[in-house]
Scaffold this motif. Structure first.
Motif, short mmCIF file in Angstrom:
data_model
loop_
_atom_site.label_atom_id
_atom_site.label_comp_id
_atom_site.label_asym_id
_atom_site.label_seq_id
_atom_site.Cartn_x
_atom_site.Cartn_y
_atom_site.Cartn_z
N ARG A 176 0.83 -1.20 0.00
CA ARG A 176 0.00 0.00 0.00
C ARG A 176 0.86 1.24 0.00
NH1 ARG A 176 -5.34 0.33 0.79
NH2 ARG A 176 -6.45 -1.63 1.00
N SER A 177 0.38 2.26 -0.67
CA SER A 177 1.02 3.57 -0.66
C SER A 177 -0.06 4.59 -0.30
CB SER A 177 1.62 3.90 -2.03
OG SER A 177 2.19 5.19 -2.04
N GLY A 178 -0.06 5.03 0.96
CA GLY A 178 -1.16 5.87 1.42
C GLY A 178 -2.42 5.06 1.48
N SER A 179 -3.47 5.52 0.78
CA SER A 179 -4.75 4.80 0.80
C SER A 179 -4.91 3.85 -0.38
CB SER A 179 -5.91 5.82 0.78
OG SER A 179 -5.85 6.62 -0.39
N ALA A 180 -3.90 3.82 -1.28
CA ALA A 180 -4.02 3.04 -2.51
C ALA A 180 -3.26 1.73 -2.40
CB ALA A 180 -3.52 3.84 -3.70
N ARG A 181 -3.83 0.69 -2.98
CA ARG A 181 -3.14 -0.59 -3.06
C ARG A 181 -2.26 -0.59 -4.31
NH1 ARG A 181 -4.32 -5.46 -0.67
NH2 ARG A 181 -6.30 -4.65 0.07
N VAL A 182 -1.06 -1.10 -4.20
CA VAL A 182 -0.14 -1.13 -5.34
C VAL A 182 0.01 -2.56 -5.84
CG1 VAL A 182 1.11 0.93 -4.59
CG2 VAL A 182 1.90 -1.32 -3.85
N PHE A 183 0.27 -2.68 -7.15
CA PHE A 183 0.35 -4.00 -7.76
C PHE A 183 1.66 -4.23 -8.51
CE2 PHE A 183 -4.13 -2.86 -7.41
CZ PHE A 183 -4.66 -4.00 -6.83
N ARG A 184 2.32 -3.18 -8.97
CA ARG A 184 3.56 -3.35 -9.72
C ARG A 184 4.67 -3.83 -8.80
NH1 ARG A 184 2.55 1.81 -10.74
NH2 ARG A 184 4.65 2.42 -10.08
N LEU A 185 5.50 -4.73 -9.30
CA LEU A 185 6.56 -5.31 -8.48
C LEU A 185 7.49 -4.25 -7.94
CD1 LEU A 185 7.56 -8.43 -10.62
CD2 LEU A 185 5.83 -8.27 -8.82
N GLU A 186 7.79 -3.24 -8.77
CA GLU A 186 8.73 -2.21 -8.35
C GLU A 186 8.11 -1.19 -7.41
OE1 GLU A 186 6.84 -0.86 -12.25
OE2 GLU A 186 7.54 -2.73 -11.32
N ALA A 187 6.77 -1.22 -7.26
CA ALA A 187 6.09 -0.25 -6.40
C ALA A 187 5.94 -0.76 -4.97
CB ALA A 187 4.71 0.09 -6.97
N LEU A 188 6.31 -2.02 -4.73
CA LEU A 188 6.25 -2.54 -3.37
C LEU A 188 7.34 -1.89 -2.52
CD1 LEU A 188 5.81 -6.33 -4.21
CD2 LEU A 188 4.03 -4.69 -3.63
N THR A 189 7.16 -1.94 -1.20
CA THR A 189 8.13 -1.34 -0.29
C THR A 189 8.62 -2.38 0.72
OG1 THR A 189 6.91 0.76 -0.46
CG2 THR A 189 8.56 0.58 1.28
N PRO A 190 9.89 -2.83 0.59
CA PRO A 190 10.84 -2.51 -0.49
C PRO A 190 10.47 -3.25 -1.77
CG PRO A 190 11.79 -4.12 0.98
CD PRO A 190 10.47 -3.73 1.60
N PRO A 191 11.01 -2.81 -2.93
CA PRO A 191 10.69 -3.48 -4.19
C PRO A 191 11.05 -4.96 -4.15
CG PRO A 191 11.78 -1.37 -4.60
CD PRO A 191 11.88 -1.63 -3.13
N LEU A 192 10.15 -5.78 -4.70
CA LEU A 192 10.31 -7.23 -4.62
C LEU A 192 11.64 -7.69 -5.22
CD1 LEU A 192 9.34 -10.09 -4.11
CD2 LEU A 192 8.01 -9.96 -6.22
N LEU A 193 12.00 -7.17 -6.38
CA LEU A 193 13.23 -7.62 -7.03
C LEU A 193 14.45 -7.25 -6.20
CD1 LEU A 193 12.40 -6.80 -10.75
CD2 LEU A 193 12.14 -8.96 -9.53
N ASP A 194 14.40 -6.13 -5.49
CA ASP A 194 15.51 -5.75 -4.61
C ASP A 194 15.64 -6.73 -3.45
OD1 ASP A 194 15.88 -3.64 -6.28
OD2 ASP A 194 15.22 -2.09 -4.87
N VAL A 195 14.51 -7.18 -2.92
CA VAL A 195 14.54 -8.16 -1.83
C VAL A 195 15.17 -9.47 -2.33
CG1 VAL A 195 13.14 -9.56 -0.27
CG2 VAL A 195 12.54 -7.17 -0.65
#
Length: 403
Positions: A176-195
């Protein structure tokens, strides 16, 4: 977006005075009709922490169906929404203990601590570390983890900066980013590929949203581990990426079902065998496989396991002469076309009143169709609409029953 807690709020809620204040707040209705009066009462006694009290009680009430210790836990609204359900977390903890007996586990995005609680309570795990960059959630985690069985070490750390030599790493990037749900891999916190990159070469389990595009993750980014899709009581809850063991099946569906006695029945379906199954005419029963099986792309593997067959090779409905244990089946009364005039006539002849409509493979809105059919009889029925080849077909069935 829920109330934004401060560290001072959490310190208050964990204090003796705060615990008493929560007991008082929990006796209030906190409904839209009563909220103004409830706010006034709490503000007059507990300002400036009245909003924190209200949010905590509301979250506790919402969390009861998800978390076994919800009535005593501290939450933020976002953290509750993303928190791993107790039964799902317990199942993962047991699997980690089976794969890595005596291991130390590090949850590098522990948030409010729900996963840490289940890991610490699991026999066979020798130590649990939880870390997060959010000091407010970490303070909540300290409170929550003290409620459970077992002990854990909690610390503030960035998930992308390895801070332990733990045997297994667990991560749950924020969706989530604020009130919005995010779906892109790079928009996750932390980004999935970085993990995945940060902990490459180490046993890693990453919890993701159930709608994760795992095919893209494999095709474009070279993920070669196992994708596990888990459902609980018919609701698909998550996808989990396991990076270890090349000999493990690449796809797995885990189905968890709560029993009346509070225990949980679990079974797995994997892609470790031949998924060839026949396609044929409808049998005595139609079976709609659990959503985890469908989302994991394991419908044919499930059918092979239970001696079922498909109505169409591209459709998830299965059919057979018996319903697998614990699954929902629909006994076929008669086949029909999908034209509304024919459906109305056939349903009326069956004295249909209450009608459940299930659709796969056809562009039909079940709610709109039900309104147009206007069933007026006394019998409860289920209408399954699908296609076989290029032809739309319908099956009037007895209401679904679990066996």
């Amino acid at each position: 977006m829920g109330y934004r807690f401060t560290l001072d709020d959490v310190t208050f809620l964990r204090s003796r005075h705060g615990i008493k204040a929560l007991e008082t707040a929990s006796t209030l209705d906190l409904t839209p009709a009563s909220m103004l009066a409830d706010i006034g009462e709490l503000r007059s006694r507990y300002a400036p922490h009245d909003a924190a009290l209200i949010e905590t009680v509301i979250c506790r009430r919402r969390g009861r169906t998800k978390l076994s210790a919800a009535d005593d836990m501290l939450f933020t609204d976002d953290a509750l929404q993303q928190a791993t359900a107790s039964a799902v977390g317990r199942n993962r903890a047991a699997e980690i203990a089976r794969r890595h007996p005596g291991a130390v586990i590090h949850d590098v995005t522990c948030s409010i601590g729900t996963e840490v609680m289940e890991l610490a309570a699991q026999e066979g795990i020798s130590g649990v570390i939880g870390s997060d960059v959010d000091t407010v959630r970490l303070s909540m985690a300290r409170h929550n983890c003290a409620l459970g069985n077992g002990s854990s070490t909690l610390l503030r750390a960035d998930a992308l900066t390895p801070t332990s030599s733990a045997d297994v790493v667990v991560a749950d990037p924020a969706r989530r980013s604020g009130s919005a749900r995010v779906f892109r891999l790079e928009a996750l916190t932390p980004p999935l590929l970085d993990v995945l990159t940060t902990y490459a070469g180490r046993p890693l389990a990453v919890k993701c949203a159930p709608g994760l595009d795992y095919r893209m993750l494999r095709d474009r980014f070279g993920f070669s581990g196992q994708v596990q899709i888990t459902s609980l009581d018919g609701s698909v809850r998550e996808a989990c990426l396991w990076t270890e063991r090349d000999d493990e099946p690449r796809q797995r569906a885990t189905v968890l079902r709560s029993r009346p006695d509070g225990s949980v029945r679990a079974y797995d379906v994997t892609d470790d065998g031949d998924d060839h199954v026949p396609v044929g005419e409808v049998g005595e029963w139609i079976i709609d496989p659990d959503g985890a099986v469908v989302r994991a792309g394991l419908v044919r593997d499930y059918a092979r396991r239970h001696g079922l067959w498909q109505l169409d090779p591209q459709i998830a409905y299965l059919t057979g002469d018996a319903v697998p244990e614990g699954e929902r089946g629909f006994r076929v009364i008669e086949a029909t076309g999908v034209a509304e005039k024919e459906l109305r006539k056939r349903l009326a002849a069956q004295d249909c009143g209450t009608l459940e409509i299930l659709v796969r493979g056809l562009d039909i809105d079940p709610d709109r169709l039900r309104k147009r059919l206007k069933p007026k009889g006394s019998r409860a029925l289920t209408l399954v609409l699908t296609r076989m080849g290029r032809k739309g077909v319908g099956f009037i069935c007895e209401p679904g029953a679990r066996f």
